[in-house]
Design a protein around this motif. Structure first.
Motif, PDB file in Angstrom:
ATOM      1  N   GLY A 122       4.423 -31.531 -35.213  1.00 28.93           N
ATOM      2  CA  GLY A 122       5.483 -31.500 -34.205  1.00 28.93           C
ATOM      3  C   GLY A 122       5.077 -31.907 -32.798  1.00 28.93           C
ATOM      4  N   TYR A 123       3.776 -32.138 -32.568  1.00 25.47           N
ATOM      5  CA  TYR A 123       3.336 -32.524 -31.219  1.00 25.47           C
ATOM      6  C   TYR A 123       3.736 -33.974 -30.958  1.00 25.47           C
ATOM      7  N   GLN A 124       4.310 -34.194 -29.771  1.00 20.17           N
ATOM      8  CA  GLN A 124       4.969 -35.470 -29.525  1.00 20.17           C
ATOM      9  C   GLN A 124       4.542 -36.117 -28.199  1.00 20.17           C
ATOM     10  N   TYR A 125       4.383 -35.327 -27.152  1.00 11.99           N
ATOM     11  CA  TYR A 125       4.128 -35.882 -25.823  1.00 11.99           C
ATOM     12  C   TYR A 125       2.633 -35.964 -25.528  1.00 11.99           C
ATOM     13  N   VAL A 126       2.201 -37.116 -25.027  1.00 15.25           N
ATOM     14  CA  VAL A 126       0.829 -37.317 -24.566  1.00 15.25           C
ATOM     15  C   VAL A 126       0.935 -37.430 -23.041  1.00 15.25           C
ATOM     16  N   ASN A 127       0.521 -36.376 -22.350  1.00 15.19           N
ATOM     17  CA  ASN A 127       0.832 -36.272 -20.926  1.00 15.19           C
ATOM     18  C   ASN A 127      -0.411 -36.451 -20.049  1.00 15.19           C
ATOM     19  N   ILE A 128      -0.315 -37.407 -19.137  1.00 17.68           N
ATOM     20  CA  ILE A 128      -1.390 -37.657 -18.175  1.00 17.68           C
ATOM     21  C   ILE A 128      -1.114 -36.790 -16.960  1.00 17.68           C
ATOM     22  N   ASP A 129      -2.088 -35.988 -16.557  1.00 18.49           N
ATOM     23  CA  ASP A 129      -1.914 -35.116 -15.397  1.00 18.49           C
ATOM     24  C   ASP A 129      -2.446 -35.814 -14.147  1.00 18.49           C
ATOM     25  N   ASP A 130      -2.797 -35.060 -13.147  1.00 18.80           N
ATOM     26  CA  ASP A 130      -3.234 -35.580 -11.851  1.00 18.80           C
ATOM     27  C   ASP A 130      -4.434 -36.529 -12.016  1.00 18.80           C
ATOM     28  N   CYS A 131      -4.588 -37.397 -11.016  1.00 19.42           N
ATOM     29  CA  CYS A 131      -5.724 -38.319 -10.886  1.00 19.42           C
ATOM     30  C   CYS A 131      -5.554 -39.650 -11.605  1.00 19.42           C
ATOM     31  N   TRP A 132      -4.367 -39.945 -12.096  1.00 15.32           N
ATOM     32  CA  TRP A 132      -4.111 -41.272 -12.661  1.00 15.32           C
ATOM     33  C   TRP A 132      -3.805 -42.284 -11.554  1.00 15.32           C
ATOM     34  N   GLU A 133      -3.462 -41.780 -10.346  1.00 13.55           N
ATOM     35  CA  GLU A 133      -2.929 -42.652  -9.301  1.00 13.55           C
ATOM     36  C   GLU A 133      -4.049 -43.371  -8.533  1.00 13.55           C
ATOM     37  N   ALA A 134      -3.736 -44.591  -8.102  1.00 15.90           N
ATOM     38  CA  ALA A 134      -4.604 -45.276  -7.129  1.00 15.90           C
ATOM     39  C   ALA A 134      -4.578 -44.473  -5.833  1.00 15.90           C
ATOM     40  N   PRO A 135      -5.629 -44.603  -5.013  1.00 15.65           N
ATOM     41  CA  PRO A 135      -5.682 -43.807  -3.781  1.00 15.65           C
ATOM     42  C   PRO A 135      -4.530 -44.095  -2.811  1.00 15.65           C
ATOM     43  N   ALA A 136      -3.912 -45.262  -2.922  1.00 20.08           N
ATOM     44  CA  ALA A 136      -2.798 -45.585  -2.015  1.00 20.08           C
ATOM     45  C   ALA A 136      -1.684 -46.285  -2.790  1.00 20.08           C
ATOM     46  N   ARG A 137      -0.470 -46.256  -2.229  1.00 23.57           N
ATOM     47  CA  ARG A 137       0.630 -47.016  -2.819  1.00 23.57           C
ATOM     48  C   ARG A 137       0.343 -48.522  -2.726  1.00 23.57           C
ATOM     49  N   ASP A 138       1.037 -49.333  -3.534  1.00 28.44           N
ATOM     50  CA  ASP A 138       0.792 -50.775  -3.500  1.00 28.44           C
ATOM     51  C   ASP A 138       1.516 -51.409  -2.297  1.00 28.44           C
ATOM     52  N   ALA A 139       1.433 -52.721  -2.187  1.00 29.37           N
ATOM     53  CA  ALA A 139       1.983 -53.426  -1.018  1.00 29.37           C
ATOM     54  C   ALA A 139       3.494 -53.232  -0.901  1.00 29.37           C
ATOM     55  N   ASN A 140       4.146 -52.955  -2.031  1.00 30.48           N
ATOM     56  CA  ASN A 140       5.597 -52.736  -1.999  1.00 30.48           C
ATOM     57  C   ASN A 140       5.967 -51.273  -1.814  1.00 30.48           C
ATOM     58  N   GLY A 141       4.973 -50.438  -1.634  1.00 30.18           N
ATOM     59  CA  GLY A 141       5.253 -49.016  -1.442  1.00 30.18           C
ATOM     60  C   GLY A 141       5.424 -48.260  -2.739  1.00 30.18           C
ATOM     61  N   ASN A 142       5.072 -48.860  -3.854  1.00 31.86           N
ATOM     62  CA  ASN A 142       5.227 -48.177  -5.148  1.00 31.86           C
ATOM     63  C   ASN A 142       3.932 -47.496  -5.583  1.00 31.86           C
ATOM     64  N   LEU A 143       4.087 -46.471  -6.400  1.00 31.91           N
ATOM     65  CA  LEU A 143       2.914 -45.830  -6.994  1.00 31.91           C
ATOM     66  C   LEU A 143       2.209 -46.827  -7.908  1.00 31.91           C
ATOM     67  N   ALA A 144       0.901 -46.754  -7.941  1.00 36.80           N
ATOM     68  CA  ALA A 144       0.128 -47.635  -8.820  1.00 36.80           C
ATOM     69  C   ALA A 144      -0.961 -46.815  -9.487  1.00 36.80           C
ATOM     70  N   ALA A 145      -1.406 -47.295 -10.652  1.00 39.76           N
ATOM     71  CA  ALA A 145      -2.465 -46.593 -11.382  1.00 39.76           C
ATOM     72  C   ALA A 145      -3.823 -46.908 -10.762  1.00 39.76           C
ATOM     73  N   ASP A 146      -4.734 -45.960 -10.854  1.00 44.79           N
ATOM     74  CA  ASP A 146      -6.113 -46.163 -10.405  1.00 44.79           C
ATOM     75  C   ASP A 146      -6.690 -47.381 -11.138  1.00 44.79           C
ATOM     76  N   PRO A 147      -7.057 -48.438 -10.421  1.00 43.29           N
ATOM     77  CA  PRO A 147      -7.464 -49.678 -11.101  1.00 43.29           C
ATOM     78  C   PRO A 147      -8.771 -49.557 -11.872  1.00 43.29           C
TER      79      PRO A 147
END
Ligand code: GLA
Length: 393
Positions: A77-102
């Motif tokens: 019954g387990y269904q969700y694979v959830n990424i918690d904190d620290c997936w984000e790049a240190p800053a938003r991208d040039a368009n102001g959107n969230l981006a993943a840590d490269p």
């Protein structure tokens, strides 16, 4: 009062408006229920935080998805694979959107979502209703609409929304803004409020579109921490139900600082509480005893059943307690809990567990053996352990 689902409201409105006829559900642009109906039973899955903290990357997420399938957890019954904190790049991208840590997620979250979906699983992500996450990465306060759109465009199915760096702004408004933004994307995204119970989210979580809400601060992989959280659930039972669940935090089963018997107790109690079952261990390398706990179908069936009431404490003798959850069949799921470090006898009458006096048959949900109890239900339990039964009505 339970809030009617969007579709119910449409049906009601259309019942008196002839002009509506034929439009419901058949029209391609008909509004779909989004927040309602996303968590009819407590969500089940895995989250990276309890075991890995910030030590996460795309290989871990992919390997965990693989292991959820190969270990039998998906089938259980387990269904969700959830990424918690620290997936984000240190800053938003040039368009102001969230981006993943490269460095850690070079392929990006969309590719990871596609991979997880290809396994027949769903993917969750994390942000905070604040100016930064708890680990000081960019977060979503005042960026709700853009970030919800980003998550939807990646194919995200579940958002855990934390409470760090909230500038002391009202919780209701911060969480409502994201709830509305998720709904506006049109993509069904389970909304998990991680507000730590500070502003009684059980009273307003549903109204902001929440499908589950943390009731406490963070769990630790310790018997005392697990019990302290358990104690804080008393009195919250009336707020939980389909599509809006009390969340006593993620599981620590298999993380190494409790005994097997303590993990059995943790998993039993969380299931009796209709808690979201979000595993927090390393699924790739777990041993048989951990797997046996996490995939115990008899116990999971208690968690996933809704008999109209979350499980709650029915008897308290100090170090010994009895917890009960009515099942939709009329049977009673019962946990006898020995909190003490030494052996003790735990007991409750049939009346205390809501059944007529007399002899009742029961199934031990950990040995899977059938037994029967006359008059009272009782067991002698080693220290720090439970017995869990399904007592037939
Ligand atoms: C908070 C949450 C935890 C986890 C961390 C991540 O403490 O309550 O569950 O998400 O943040 O930084």
């Amino acid at each position: 009062m339970r809030i009617a689902s969007t579709s119910t409201l449409i049906i009601t409105a259309c019942a008196v408006a002839a002009a509506c006829r034929g439009t419901l559900a058949t029209h391609p642009s008909a509004p779909r229920p989004v927040a309602e109906g996303l968590a009819p039973t407590p969500p089940m899955g895995w989250n990276s935080w309890n075991k890995f903290g910030c030590r996460i990357d795309e290989a871990l997420i992919r390997e965990t998805a693989d292991a959820i399938v190969s270990s039998g957890m998906k089938d259980a019954g387990y269904q969700y694979v959830n990424i918690d904190d620290c997936w984000e790049a240190p800053a938003r991208d040039a368009n102001g959107n969230l981006a993943a840590d490269p460095q850690r997620f070079p392929s990006g979250i969309k590719a990871l979502a596609d991979y997880v979906h290809s396994k027949g699983l769903k993917i969750g992500i994390y942000s905070s209703a604040g100016t930064g996450t708890c680990q000081r990465r960019p977060a979503s306060l005042d960026h709700e609409v853009a970030d919800a759109r980003t998550f939807a465009s990646w194919g995200i199915d579940y958002l855990k929304y934390d409470n760090c760096n909230n500038e002391h702004r009202p919780a209701f408004e911060r969480y409502r803004a994201m709830g509305n933004a998720l709904k506006a994307t049109g993509r069904p995204i389970v909304f998990s409020l991680c507000e730590w119970g500070q502003n009684k989210p059980w009273e307003w979580g549903r109204t902001v579109g929440g499908n589950l809400w943390r009731t406490t601060g963070d769990i630790r992989d310790r018997w005392t921490s697990m019990l302290a959280i358990l104690d804080k659930q008393v009195g919250l039972e009336k707020y939980s139900g389909p599509n809006g669940w009390n969340d006593p935090d993620m599981l620590e089963v298999g993380n190494g600082h409790m005994t097997n018997g303590e993990y059995v107790a943790h998993f039993s109690l969380w299931s009796l509480l209709n808690a979201p079952l979000i595993a927090g261990n390393d699924i790739r390398s777990m041993g048989d005893s951990t797997r046996a706990i996490l995939t115990n179908r008899d116990v999971i069936a208690v968690d996933q059943d809704w008999g109209g009431e979350q499980g709650h404490k029915v008897r308290d003798d100090g170090e010994q307690e009895v917890w009960m959850k009515p099942m939709s069949t009329g049977d009673r799921a019962v946990i006898l809990l020995n909190r003490d470090s030494t052996t003790a006898t735990v007991r409750a009458t049939m009346q205390e567990i809501g059944l007529p006096a007399g002899t009742h048959t029961a199934r031990n949900l950990w040995t899977h053996a059938d037994t029967s109890f006359g008059g009272e239900i009782t067991a002698e339990l080693p220290g720090h352990s439970v017995a869990m039964y399904l007592v037939h009505h």
